[in-house]
Design a protein around this motif. Structure first.
Motif, mmCIF file in Angstrom:
data_model
loop_
_atom_site.group_PDB
_atom_site.id
_atom_site.type_symbol
_atom_site.label_atom_id
_atom_site.label_comp_id
_atom_site.label_asym_id
_atom_site.label_seq_id
_atom_site.Cartn_x
_atom_site.Cartn_y
_atom_site.Cartn_z
ATOM 1 N N SER A 91 0.828 -1.202 0.000
ATOM 2 C CA SER A 91 0.000 0.000 0.000
ATOM 3 C C SER A 91 0.864 1.255 0.000
ATOM 4 O O SER A 91 2.047 1.219 0.383
ATOM 5 C CB SER A 91 -0.915 0.013 1.224
ATOM 6 O OG SER A 91 -0.164 0.235 2.401
ATOM 7 N N ASP A 92 0.278 2.367 -0.431
ATOM 8 C CA ASP A 92 0.992 3.643 -0.398
ATOM 9 C C ASP A 92 1.420 3.986 1.020
ATOM 10 O O ASP A 92 2.493 4.571 1.237
ATOM 11 C CB ASP A 92 0.104 4.759 -0.952
ATOM 12 C CG ASP A 92 -0.082 4.659 -2.460
ATOM 13 O OD1 ASP A 92 0.607 3.827 -3.086
ATOM 14 O OD2 ASP A 92 -0.913 5.407 -3.006
ATOM 15 N N ARG A 93 0.585 3.643 1.974
ATOM 16 C CA ARG A 93 0.882 3.964 3.377
ATOM 17 C C ARG A 93 2.103 3.199 3.869
ATOM 18 O O ARG A 93 2.965 3.756 4.553
ATOM 19 C CB ARG A 93 -0.346 3.629 4.232
ATOM 20 C CG ARG A 93 -0.378 4.328 5.578
ATOM 21 C CD ARG A 93 -1.724 4.107 6.221
ATOM 22 N NE ARG A 93 -1.746 4.546 7.607
ATOM 23 C CZ ARG A 93 -2.758 4.341 8.440
ATOM 24 N NH1 ARG A 93 -3.849 3.730 7.998
ATOM 25 N NH2 ARG A 93 -2.691 4.765 9.685
ATOM 26 N N HIS A 94 2.196 1.914 3.503
ATOM 27 C CA HIS A 94 3.366 1.126 3.901
ATOM 28 C C HIS A 94 4.615 1.581 3.147
ATOM 29 O O HIS A 94 5.718 1.587 3.702
ATOM 30 C CB HIS A 94 3.111 -0.364 3.646
ATOM 31 C CG HIS A 94 2.268 -1.022 4.685
ATOM 32 N ND1 HIS A 94 0.978 -1.411 4.458
ATOM 33 C CD2 HIS A 94 2.533 -1.340 5.987
ATOM 34 C CE1 HIS A 94 0.474 -1.949 5.555
ATOM 35 N NE2 HIS A 94 1.400 -1.909 6.503
ATOM 36 N N SER A 148 -3.611 5.721 0.845
ATOM 37 C CA SER A 148 -4.340 4.467 0.695
ATOM 38 C C SER A 148 -3.646 3.336 1.457
ATOM 39 O O SER A 148 -2.422 3.176 1.379
ATOM 40 C CB SER A 148 -4.436 4.095 -0.788
ATOM 41 O OG SER A 148 -4.970 2.796 -0.941
ATOM 42 N N ALA A 149 -4.452 2.562 2.190
ATOM 43 C CA ALA A 149 -3.928 1.398 2.916
ATOM 44 C C ALA A 149 -4.262 0.109 2.192
ATOM 45 O O ALA A 149 -3.974 -0.985 2.690
ATOM 46 C CB ALA A 149 -4.481 1.369 4.338
ATOM 47 N N ALA A 150 -4.871 0.221 1.022
ATOM 48 C CA ALA A 150 -5.255 -0.967 0.261
ATOM 49 C C ALA A 150 -4.015 -1.605 -0.347
ATOM 50 O O ALA A 150 -3.174 -0.936 -0.937
ATOM 51 C CB ALA A 150 -6.231 -0.579 -0.845
ATOM 52 N N GLU A 151 -3.896 -2.896 -0.196
ATOM 53 C CA GLU A 151 -2.751 -3.591 -0.757
ATOM 54 C C GLU A 151 -3.162 -4.940 -1.301
ATOM 55 O O GLU A 151 -4.145 -5.545 -0.858
ATOM 56 C CB GLU A 151 -1.636 -3.752 0.275
ATOM 57 C CG GLU A 151 -2.046 -4.430 1.556
ATOM 58 C CD GLU A 151 -0.936 -4.415 2.595
ATOM 59 O OE1 GLU A 151 -0.949 -5.286 3.474
ATOM 60 O OE2 GLU A 151 -0.062 -3.535 2.513
ATOM 61 N N ARG A 285 5.021 5.206 -7.524
ATOM 62 C CA ARG A 285 4.268 5.328 -6.269
ATOM 63 C C ARG A 285 5.187 5.738 -5.122
ATOM 64 O O ARG A 285 4.777 6.473 -4.227
ATOM 65 C CB ARG A 285 3.545 4.016 -5.939
ATOM 66 C CG ARG A 285 2.336 3.756 -6.835
ATOM 67 C CD ARG A 285 1.337 2.843 -6.171
ATOM 68 N NE ARG A 285 1.873 1.510 -6.001
ATOM 69 C CZ ARG A 285 1.820 0.826 -4.862
ATOM 70 N NH1 ARG A 285 1.286 1.351 -3.779
ATOM 71 N NH2 ARG A 285 2.317 -0.400 -4.794
#
Length: 313
Positions: A91-94, A148-151, A285
């Protein structure tokens, strides 16, 4: 013209000596050790055990591997890991948390050679780890919480060479030696340019003029004037250039080991113009999340800086 030629020759001699007689042997040994541990599966074992407790800070298994790379290989080593994270659906957050950690930690291609100059390696490594984790957590839970936390379903397998026999070990060592030589020789142009700039600024009196202008502020804050030149070199030209300047200042008596250790948290990390540009090349990203990552890294660097000032060398 004669003065300029002499400055270039002196800078070139110092840069080659630092790259080939300090940086190269240290990087050969450390890279060989790291690559053997990697090929033997030791790093896989370490990552598997560190990843679960560090997950709340926003770090995955590959993020932990990136931390080991920057601390024991070089600041450029985590680029491949960041690219791998992006391509495998992190994810972008990670990604932002991992990038923040990398930018806040001390890079091995500077810390190991500077240990030979007098840097206290143990405290530097400990504060690097703490600062990196704090930077990741600050980004994941703070500056990057809107990302986004979607992965995707992550594949965190670490693909690398194996060394099950003597031939495999020799192959790993040879490749590590070639990698170390590439890093060392690649640092020479930046070292030469940095040292030429330093000697030219000193000869022209520009550094003395700037130091005199800032002296009242520096005295009020208790800051050593020698940090002016080091800071300029670090944040414009990068950590390797700063290392060359520090080596020259230590030899000339313009700086001492106490200053080296006290300023390590502030000066040894990839959060500079050159470092950020190179890390952003890991992928589109990764490049998009550099701003929240940089803010988180500043938190980690501030913690490291305070630690180096407070801890005894």
């Amino acid at each position: 013209m004669e003065l300029l030629t002499q400055i270039i020759l002196d800078a070139g001699r110092s840069a080659v000596e630092l790259a080939l007689f300090v940086l190269l042997p240290i990087m050969v040994v450390m890279l060989s050790l790291m690559r053997i541990l990697e090929a033997r599966g030791v790093l896989d074992w370490v990552v598997a055990r560190l990843a679960p407790p560090l997950r709340p800070a926003g770090l995955t298994g590959l993020g932990v591997f990136a931390a080991l790379q920057i601390n024991f290989v070089s600041f450029a080593a985590p680029i491949a890991t960041l690219t791998m994270m992006e391509s495998r659906g992190a994810s972008d957050r990670h990604l932002a948390a991992t990038l923040a950690m990398v930018m806040a930690m001390a890079q091995a291609n500077v810390t190991f050679p500077m240990a030979a100059m007098g840097l206290s390696f143990g405290p530097a490594l400990l504060l690097s780890l703490v600062g990196g984790i704090v930077a990741a957590a600050a980004t994941y839970h703070g500056f990057g919480r809107s990302l986004s936390a979607a992965e995707a379903k992550l594949d965190e397998t670490l693909h690398h060479r194996v060394a099950d026999d003597a031939k495999g070990v020799l192959d790993v060592i040879n490749r590590a030696g070639a990698e170390a030589f590439k890093i060392s020789v690649g640092s020479i142009p930046m070292l030469v340019l940095a040292l030429v700039a330093v000697l030219a600024l000193r000869t022209s009196g520009a550094i003395d003029t700037l130091t005199a202008a800032l002296m009242p502020l520096l005295d009020a804050l208790g800051i050593d004037p020698a940090l002016i030149l080091l800071t300029l070199m670090k944040y414009i030209a990068g950590g390797t250039a700063m290392m060359g300047v520090m080596d020259e200042m230590l030899k000339s008596g313009a700086a001492d080991v106490a200053l080296l250790n006290a300023s390590a948290g502030f000066l040894i990390h990839p959060l500079d113009v050159a470092g950020v540009a190179i890390l952003m090349s890991a992928g589109p990203r990764v490049a998009r999340v550099w701003k929240p990552a940089a803010l988180g890294a500043i938190v980690g660097i501030a913690l490291r800086s305070a630690g180096h000032v407070l801890l005894p060398a």
